[in-house]
Scaffold this motif. Sequence first.
Motif, PDB file in Angstrom:
ATOM      1  N   ILE A   1      33.726  31.241  37.608  1.00  0.00           N
ATOM      2  CA  ILE A   1      34.344  32.293  36.645  1.00  0.00           C
ATOM      3  C   ILE A   1      33.748  32.470  35.482  1.00  0.00           C
ATOM      4  O   ILE A   1      33.666  31.335  34.679  1.00  0.00           O
ATOM      5  CB  ILE A   1      35.743  31.857  36.650  1.00  0.00           C
ATOM      6  CG1 ILE A   1      36.458  31.307  38.110  1.00  0.00           C
ATOM      7  CG2 ILE A   1      36.684  32.578  36.030  1.00  0.00           C
ATOM      8  CD1 ILE A   1      37.852  30.524  37.848  1.00  0.00           C
ATOM      9  N   PRO A   2      33.523  33.576  35.045  1.00  0.00           N
ATOM     10  CA  PRO A   2      32.951  33.805  33.659  1.00  0.00           C
ATOM     11  C   PRO A   2      34.008  33.095  32.615  1.00  0.00           C
ATOM     12  O   PRO A   2      35.187  33.234  32.587  1.00  0.00           O
ATOM     13  CB  PRO A   2      32.934  35.378  33.380  1.00  0.00           C
ATOM     14  CG  PRO A   2      32.862  35.974  34.759  1.00  0.00           C
ATOM     15  CD  PRO A   2      33.751  34.833  35.581  1.00  0.00           C
ATOM     16  N   THR A   3      33.357  32.519  31.405  1.00  0.00           N
ATOM     17  CA  THR A   3      34.061  31.750  30.412  1.00  0.00           C
ATOM     18  C   THR A   3      34.883  32.931  29.562  1.00  0.00           C
ATOM     19  O   THR A   3      35.625  32.790  29.088  1.00  0.00           O
ATOM     20  CB  THR A   3      33.115  30.809  29.774  1.00  0.00           C
ATOM     21  OG1 THR A   3      32.699  29.860  30.656  1.00  0.00           O
ATOM     22  CG2 THR A   3      34.086  30.140  28.820  1.00  0.00           C
ATOM     23  N   TYR A   4      33.956  34.012  29.354  1.00  0.00           N
ATOM     24  CA  TYR A   4      34.551  35.043  28.154  1.00  0.00           C
ATOM     25  C   TYR A   4      34.600  36.343  29.108  1.00  0.00           C
ATOM     26  O   TYR A   4      33.595  36.727  29.989  1.00  0.00           O
ATOM     27  CB  TYR A   4      33.434  35.068  27.226  1.00  0.00           C
ATOM     28  CG  TYR A   4      33.445  33.928  26.249  1.00  0.00           C
ATOM     29  CD1 TYR A   4      34.411  33.394  25.540  1.00  0.00           C
ATOM     30  CD2 TYR A   4      32.147  33.176  26.517  1.00  0.00           C
ATOM     31  CE1 TYR A   4      34.345  32.178  24.705  1.00  0.00           C
ATOM     32  CE2 TYR A   4      32.340  31.863  25.779  1.00  0.00           C
ATOM     33  CZ  TYR A   4      33.191  31.460  24.980  1.00  0.00           C
ATOM     34  OH  TYR A   4      33.226  30.450  24.361  1.00  0.00           O
ATOM     35  N   GLN A   5      35.363  37.104  28.395  1.00  0.00           N
ATOM     36  CA  GLN A   5      35.425  38.320  28.969  1.00  0.00           C
ATOM     37  C   GLN A   5      34.698  39.331  28.011  1.00  0.00           C
ATOM     38  O   GLN A   5      35.057  39.423  26.816  1.00  0.00           O
ATOM     39  CB  GLN A   5      36.852  39.088  29.220  1.00  0.00           C
ATOM     40  CG  GLN A   5      37.766  38.371  30.471  1.00  0.00           C
ATOM     41  CD  GLN A   5      39.189  38.978  30.092  1.00  0.00           C
ATOM     42  OE1 GLN A   5      39.732  39.621  29.281  1.00  0.00           O
ATOM     43  NE2 GLN A   5      39.972  38.015  31.026  1.00  0.00           N
ATOM     44  N   TYR A   6      33.997  40.021  28.457  1.00  0.00           N
ATOM     45  CA  TYR A   6      33.083  41.085  27.491  1.00  0.00           C
ATOM     46  C   TYR A   6      32.587  42.314  28.269  1.00  0.00           C
ATOM     47  O   TYR A   6      32.329  42.393  29.457  1.00  0.00           O
ATOM     48  CB  TYR A   6      31.857  40.201  27.015  1.00  0.00           C
ATOM     49  CG  TYR A   6      30.977  39.905  27.975  1.00  0.00           C
ATOM     50  CD1 TYR A   6      29.638  40.665  28.367  1.00  0.00           C
ATOM     51  CD2 TYR A   6      31.092  38.597  28.645  1.00  0.00           C
ATOM     52  CE1 TYR A   6      28.838  40.187  29.148  1.00  0.00           C
ATOM     53  CE2 TYR A   6      30.151  37.914  29.447  1.00  0.00           C
ATOM     54  CZ  TYR A   6      29.073  38.941  29.849  1.00  0.00           C
ATOM     55  OH  TYR A   6      28.315  38.457  30.683  1.00  0.00           O
ATOM     56  N   THR A   7      32.244  43.401  27.320  1.00  0.00           N
ATOM     57  CA  THR A   7      31.527  44.618  27.985  1.00  0.00           C
ATOM     58  C   THR A   7      30.030  44.493  27.184  1.00  0.00           C
ATOM     59  O   THR A   7      29.892  44.252  26.172  1.00  0.00           O
ATOM     60  CB  THR A   7      32.290  45.709  27.804  1.00  0.00           C
ATOM     61  OG1 THR A   7      32.424  45.914  26.551  1.00  0.00           O
ATOM     62  CG2 THR A   7      33.343  45.901  28.611  1.00  0.00           C
ATOM     63  N   VAL A   8      29.091  45.055  27.899  1.00  0.00           N
ATOM     64  CA  VAL A   8      27.719  45.090  27.417  1.00  0.00           C
ATOM     65  C   VAL A   8      26.986  46.223  27.817  1.00  0.00           C
ATOM     66  O   VAL A   8      27.268  46.704  28.879  1.00  0.00           O
ATOM     67  CB  VAL A   8      26.776  43.769  27.631  1.00  0.00           C
ATOM     68  CG1 VAL A   8      26.454  43.759  28.942  1.00  0.00           C
ATOM     69  CG2 VAL A   8      25.754  43.670  26.902  1.00  0.00           C
ATOM     70  N   GLU A   9      26.190  46.998  26.778  1.00  0.00           N
ATOM     71  CA  GLU A   9      25.456  47.873  27.229  1.00  0.00           C
ATOM     72  C   GLU A   9      24.030  47.889  26.325  1.00  0.00           C
ATOM     73  O   GLU A   9      23.982  47.450  25.232  1.00  0.00           O
ATOM     74  CB  GLU A   9      25.897  49.359  27.208  1.00  0.00           C
ATOM     75  CG  GLU A   9      26.343  49.595  25.457  1.00  0.00           C
ATOM     76  CD  GLU A   9      27.058  51.042  25.441  1.00  0.00           C
ATOM     77  OE1 GLU A   9      26.397  51.845  24.860  1.00  0.00           O
ATOM     78  OE2 GLU A   9      28.437  50.884  25.785  1.00  0.00           O
ATOM     79  N   SER A  10      23.075  48.400  27.049  1.00  0.00           N
ATOM     80  CA  SER A  10      21.842  48.364  26.387  1.00  0.00           C
ATOM     81  C   SER A  10      21.510  49.384  25.371  1.00  0.00           C
ATOM     82  O   SER A  10      22.366  50.225  25.226  1.00  0.00           O
ATOM     83  CB  SER A  10      20.750  48.801  27.551  1.00  0.00           C
ATOM     84  OG  SER A  10      19.470  48.663  27.021  1.00  0.00           O
ATOM     85  N   LEU A  11      20.862  49.052  24.213  1.00  0.00           N
ATOM     86  CA  LEU A  11      20.660  49.916  23.102  1.00  0.00           C
ATOM     87  C   LEU A  11      19.433  50.766  23.409  1.00  0.00           C
ATOM     88  O   LEU A  11      18.474  50.665  24.372  1.00  0.00           O
ATOM     89  CB  LEU A  11      20.186  49.218  21.873  1.00  0.00           C
ATOM     90  CG  LEU A  11      21.318  48.470  21.460  1.00  0.00           C
ATOM     91  CD1 LEU A  11      20.944  47.425  19.851  1.00  0.00           C
ATOM     92  CD2 LEU A  11      22.427  49.560  20.779  1.00  0.00           C
TER      93      LEU A  11
END
Length: 88
Positions: free
Chosen positions: A78-88
């Motif tokens: 289970i991921p520890t943190y909830q996040y969204t990510v996108e490349s620059l």
Amino acid sequence: MSDIIESPAKAKAKALKQYKITFHGKGGDVEIGHNFKLNVYKRNVETTIDENFLDVLKHTVISTIVQDENGKKETVSIPTYQYTVESL
């Protein structure tokens, strides 16, 4: 000897890929460490993160065992943190 050869570590350090990331949820700031360097990220604020810290974040999981109704056990991460990510 006019040719200077850079070490692989220096060559890699120059070109770290950057990403936009937002940590979601309530709670305190998110602290991520890599090679004795600690970065602190605020939640619900878009910021940038380099590929080294993103790799650490992807491997920050909680491993546990769940059991279904038939008694079969399965290991899950289970991921520890909830996040969204996108490349620059």
